[in-house]
Design a protein around this motif. Sequence first.
Motif, PDB file in Angstrom:
ATOM      1  N   HIS A  53     100.568 -26.720  81.439  1.00 37.63           N
ATOM      2  CA  HIS A  53      99.954 -25.436  81.772  1.00 37.63           C
ATOM      3  C   HIS A  53     100.173 -25.077  83.238  1.00 37.63           C
ATOM      4  O   HIS A  53     100.325 -23.898  83.571  1.00 37.63           O
ATOM      5  CB  HIS A  53      98.465 -25.482  81.454  1.00 37.63           C
ATOM      6  CG  HIS A  53      98.169 -25.568  79.995  1.00 37.63           C
ATOM      7  ND1 HIS A  53      96.922 -25.865  79.489  1.00 37.63           N
ATOM      8  CD2 HIS A  53      98.972 -25.415  78.905  1.00 37.63           C
ATOM      9  CE1 HIS A  53      96.963 -25.881  78.174  1.00 37.63           C
ATOM     10  NE2 HIS A  53      98.196 -25.607  77.796  1.00 37.63           N
ATOM     11  N   CYS A  54     100.204 -26.072  84.103  1.00 30.47           N
ATOM     12  CA  CYS A  54     100.440 -25.791  85.527  1.00 30.47           C
ATOM     13  C   CYS A  54     101.861 -25.304  85.760  1.00 30.47           C
ATOM     14  O   CYS A  54     102.072 -24.304  86.464  1.00 30.47           O
ATOM     15  CB  CYS A  54     100.158 -27.034  86.364  1.00 30.47           C
ATOM     16  SG  CYS A  54      98.393 -27.393  86.603  1.00 30.47           S
ATOM     17  N   ILE A  55     102.851 -25.977  85.186  1.00 25.20           N
ATOM     18  CA  ILE A  55     104.219 -25.517  85.421  1.00 25.20           C
ATOM     19  C   ILE A  55     104.511 -24.227  84.669  1.00 25.20           C
ATOM     20  O   ILE A  55     105.418 -23.480  85.042  1.00 25.20           O
ATOM     21  CB  ILE A  55     105.280 -26.597  85.096  1.00 25.20           C
ATOM     22  CG1 ILE A  55     105.267 -26.965  83.618  1.00 25.20           C
ATOM     23  CG2 ILE A  55     105.084 -27.821  85.962  1.00 25.20           C
ATOM     24  CD1 ILE A  55     106.376 -27.921  83.248  1.00 25.20           C
ATOM     25  N   GLY A  56     103.703 -23.945  83.630  1.00 22.88           N
ATOM     26  CA  GLY A  56     103.859 -22.686  82.905  1.00 22.88           C
ATOM     27  C   GLY A  56     103.064 -21.546  83.495  1.00 22.88           C
ATOM     28  O   GLY A  56     103.038 -20.457  82.926  1.00 22.88           O
ATOM     29  N   THR A  57     102.401 -21.782  84.625  1.00 26.01           N
ATOM     30  CA  THR A  57     101.589 -20.806  85.357  1.00 26.01           C
ATOM     31  C   THR A  57     100.370 -20.334  84.570  1.00 26.01           C
ATOM     32  O   THR A  57      99.777 -19.306  84.883  1.00 26.01           O
ATOM     33  CB  THR A  57     102.399 -19.576  85.834  1.00 26.01           C
ATOM     34  OG1 THR A  57     102.661 -18.703  84.739  1.00 26.01           O
ATOM     35  CG2 THR A  57     103.698 -19.994  86.512  1.00 26.01           C
ATOM     36  N   LEU A  58      99.981 -21.080  83.526  1.00 33.55           N
ATOM     37  CA  LEU A  58      98.762 -20.766  82.789  1.00 33.55           C
ATOM     38  C   LEU A  58      97.535 -21.348  83.480  1.00 33.55           C
ATOM     39  O   LEU A  58      96.411 -20.953  83.183  1.00 33.55           O
ATOM     40  CB  LEU A  58      98.853 -21.306  81.360  1.00 33.55           C
ATOM     41  CG  LEU A  58      99.956 -20.712  80.489  1.00 33.55           C
ATOM     42  CD1 LEU A  58      99.988 -21.414  79.139  1.00 33.55           C
ATOM     43  CD2 LEU A  58      99.776 -19.214  80.306  1.00 33.55           C
ATOM     44  N   ASP A  59      97.754 -22.310  84.365  1.00 34.42           N
ATOM     45  CA  ASP A  59      96.680 -22.918  85.141  1.00 34.42           C
ATOM     46  C   ASP A  59      97.186 -23.108  86.574  1.00 34.42           C
ATOM     47  O   ASP A  59      98.392 -23.231  86.797  1.00 34.42           O
ATOM     48  CB  ASP A  59      96.272 -24.265  84.533  1.00 34.42           C
ATOM     49  CG  ASP A  59      94.869 -24.690  84.951  1.00 34.42           C
ATOM     50  OD1 ASP A  59      94.264 -24.018  85.813  1.00 34.42           O
ATOM     51  OD2 ASP A  59      94.377 -25.705  84.409  1.00 34.42           O
ATOM     52  N   VAL A  60      96.275 -23.131  87.508  1.00 33.21           N
ATOM     53  CA  VAL A  60      96.633 -23.258  88.922  1.00 33.21           C
ATOM     54  C   VAL A  60      96.273 -24.663  89.397  1.00 33.21           C
ATOM     55  O   VAL A  60      95.126 -25.091  89.236  1.00 33.21           O
ATOM     56  CB  VAL A  60      95.894 -22.212  89.780  1.00 33.21           C
ATOM     57  CG1 VAL A  60      96.244 -22.381  91.253  1.00 33.21           C
ATOM     58  CG2 VAL A  60      96.242 -20.802  89.306  1.00 33.21           C
ATOM     59  N   SER A  77      99.957 -14.725  93.710  1.00 29.04           N
ATOM     60  CA  SER A  77      98.873 -14.017  93.033  1.00 29.04           C
ATOM     61  C   SER A  77      99.032 -14.145  91.523  1.00 29.04           C
ATOM     62  O   SER A  77     100.116 -14.458  91.011  1.00 29.04           O
ATOM     63  CB  SER A  77      98.906 -12.536  93.418  1.00 29.04           C
ATOM     64  OG  SER A  77     100.067 -11.911  92.886  1.00 29.04           O
ATOM     65  N   SER A  78      97.948 -13.884  90.796  1.00 35.16           N
ATOM     66  CA  SER A  78      97.996 -13.979  89.332  1.00 35.16           C
ATOM     67  C   SER A  78      98.983 -12.966  88.757  1.00 35.16           C
ATOM     68  O   SER A  78      99.670 -13.248  87.769  1.00 35.16           O
ATOM     69  CB  SER A  78      96.606 -13.767  88.743  1.00 35.16           C
ATOM     70  OG  SER A  78      96.063 -12.517  89.131  1.00 35.16           O
ATOM     71  N   ALA A  79      99.087 -11.797  89.374  1.00 32.96           N
ATOM     72  CA  ALA A  79     100.032 -10.789  88.890  1.00 32.96           C
ATOM     73  C   ALA A  79     101.473 -11.255  89.072  1.00 32.96           C
ATOM     74  O   ALA A  79     102.316 -11.066  88.184  1.00 32.96           O
ATOM     75  CB  ALA A  79      99.805  -9.470  89.618  1.00 32.96           C
ATOM     76  N   ARG A  80     101.757 -11.849  90.212  1.00 30.52           N
ATOM     77  CA  ARG A  80     103.106 -12.350  90.478  1.00 30.52           C
ATOM     78  C   ARG A  80     103.441 -13.510  89.549  1.00 30.52           C
ATOM     79  O   ARG A  80     104.558 -13.590  89.020  1.00 30.52           O
ATOM     80  CB  ARG A  80     103.202 -12.788  91.940  1.00 30.52           C
ATOM     81  CG  ARG A  80     104.546 -13.351  92.341  1.00 30.52           C
ATOM     82  CD  ARG A  80     105.635 -12.310  92.344  1.00 30.52           C
ATOM     83  NE  ARG A  80     106.883 -12.880  92.791  1.00 30.52           N
ATOM     84  CZ  ARG A  80     108.057 -12.656  92.208  1.00 30.52           C
ATOM     85  NH1 ARG A  80     108.127 -11.848  91.162  1.00 30.52           N
ATOM     86  NH2 ARG A  80     109.158 -13.196  92.681  1.00 30.52           N
ATOM     87  N   ALA A  83     104.310 -12.173  86.154  1.00 30.63           N
ATOM     88  CA  ALA A  83     105.660 -11.594  86.106  1.00 30.63           C
ATOM     89  C   ALA A  83     106.719 -12.682  85.975  1.00 30.63           C
ATOM     90  O   ALA A  83     107.674 -12.548  85.189  1.00 30.63           O
ATOM     91  CB  ALA A  83     105.899 -10.763  87.368  1.00 30.63           C
ATOM     92  N   ILE A  84     106.547 -13.777  86.720  1.00 33.12           N
ATOM     93  CA  ILE A  84     107.496 -14.894  86.627  1.00 33.12           C
ATOM     94  C   ILE A  84     107.417 -15.542  85.251  1.00 33.12           C
ATOM     95  O   ILE A  84     108.445 -15.865  84.637  1.00 33.12           O
ATOM     96  CB  ILE A  84     107.198 -15.922  87.732  1.00 33.12           C
ATOM     97  CG1 ILE A  84     107.515 -15.323  89.104  1.00 33.12           C
ATOM     98  CG2 ILE A  84     107.999 -17.212  87.522  1.00 33.12           C
ATOM     99  CD1 ILE A  84     107.039 -16.167  90.271  1.00 33.12           C
ATOM    100  N   ARG A  85     106.211 -15.727  84.762  1.00 35.58           N
ATOM    101  CA  ARG A  85     106.014 -16.332  83.443  1.00 35.58           C
ATOM    102  C   ARG A  85     106.698 -15.504  82.358  1.00 35.58           C
ATOM    103  O   ARG A  85     107.406 -16.045  81.495  1.00 35.58           O
ATOM    104  CB  ARG A  85     104.514 -16.447  83.163  1.00 35.58           C
ATOM    105  CG  ARG A  85     104.168 -17.047  81.820  1.00 35.58           C
ATOM    106  CD  ARG A  85     102.685 -17.358  81.722  1.00 35.58           C
ATOM    107  NE  ARG A  85     101.834 -16.187  81.855  1.00 35.58           N
ATOM    108  CZ  ARG A  85     101.012 -15.955  82.870  1.00 35.58           C
ATOM    109  NH1 ARG A  85     100.919 -16.810  83.870  1.00 35.58           N
ATOM    110  NH2 ARG A  85     100.258 -14.870  82.899  1.00 35.58           N
ATOM    111  N   ASN A  86     106.503 -14.196  82.380  1.00 35.95           N
ATOM    112  CA  ASN A  86     107.082 -13.334  81.350  1.00 35.95           C
ATOM    113  C   ASN A  86     108.602 -13.313  81.418  1.00 35.95           C
ATOM    114  O   ASN A  86     109.276 -13.180  80.389  1.00 35.95           O
ATOM    115  CB  ASN A  86     106.536 -11.919  81.490  1.00 35.95           C
ATOM    116  CG  ASN A  86     105.056 -11.847  81.170  1.00 35.95           C
ATOM    117  OD1 ASN A  86     104.521 -12.715  80.495  1.00 35.95           O
ATOM    118  ND2 ASN A  86     104.398 -10.810  81.660  1.00 35.95           N
TER     119      ASN A  86
END
Length: 246
Positions: A53-60, A77-80, A83-86
């Motif tokens: 989840h951390c490397i998938g940006t689902l968790d910080v 930021s969560s928005a950034r 965008a990277i995740r998508n």
Amino acid sequence: MSTPLVVVEDLRKTFVHMGRELHVLCGIDIVINQGEVVAFVGPSGAGKSTFLHCIGTLDVPTSGRIRLGNDELTGLSSARLAAIRNRTIGFVFQFHHLLPEFNALENVMMPGLIQGKTRREMEPLATALLAEVGLAARTTHRPGELSGGEQQRVALARALVLSPKLILADEPTGNLDTTTSGSIHELFFEVNRRHGTTIIVVTHNLGFAESMPRVVTMRDGRIESDRRKEEAERPLPAAEPATATA
């Protein structure tokens, strides 16, 4: 020369529960190259899913660094991060999370439609991917009309529809019987061969892990071993038969 896709340095994650600190990740260092297929194994509570989840940006993470391709994820930021995740990551989970009111084709198209792409753009891609995973004749079926294995194939096609560099799979065959699991396992390898997609799988299925070229074992929030197949001295134990049905 191998190109690093995921670079993790001293990754740590701590949760606070009822006033107590729970150290789930305790300093993970690892590099995963573009095009690798890697299994993460270990006992429950080892930190495998939290790492994913951390490397998938689902968790910080609490601290440490994660680089995904050219993107440094730390402090964004969560928005950034979204965008990277998508743009970069596709997810396949134990529970496929298909939308029951939409058919297979619509479910596969959904990530692109959410991004603002048109149905005309997405439909040919989704149709081709469903054919690739063996569901060309099931495009108009809703999830409730598909078997568990077929639903997971739809989920894999959905994960691929935006051509991600990385697929993260968390127990993707945990709810499937042994025969169906085997076909899904082979499908992951076929996706890697056809698309060159980097695939990281968290699994308790040691038979599946044994078939992978690289196996990382986690315990107590740390990497206990990291071995490539050619480095293995002996095979892992055989997988236990699954108890769930397709």
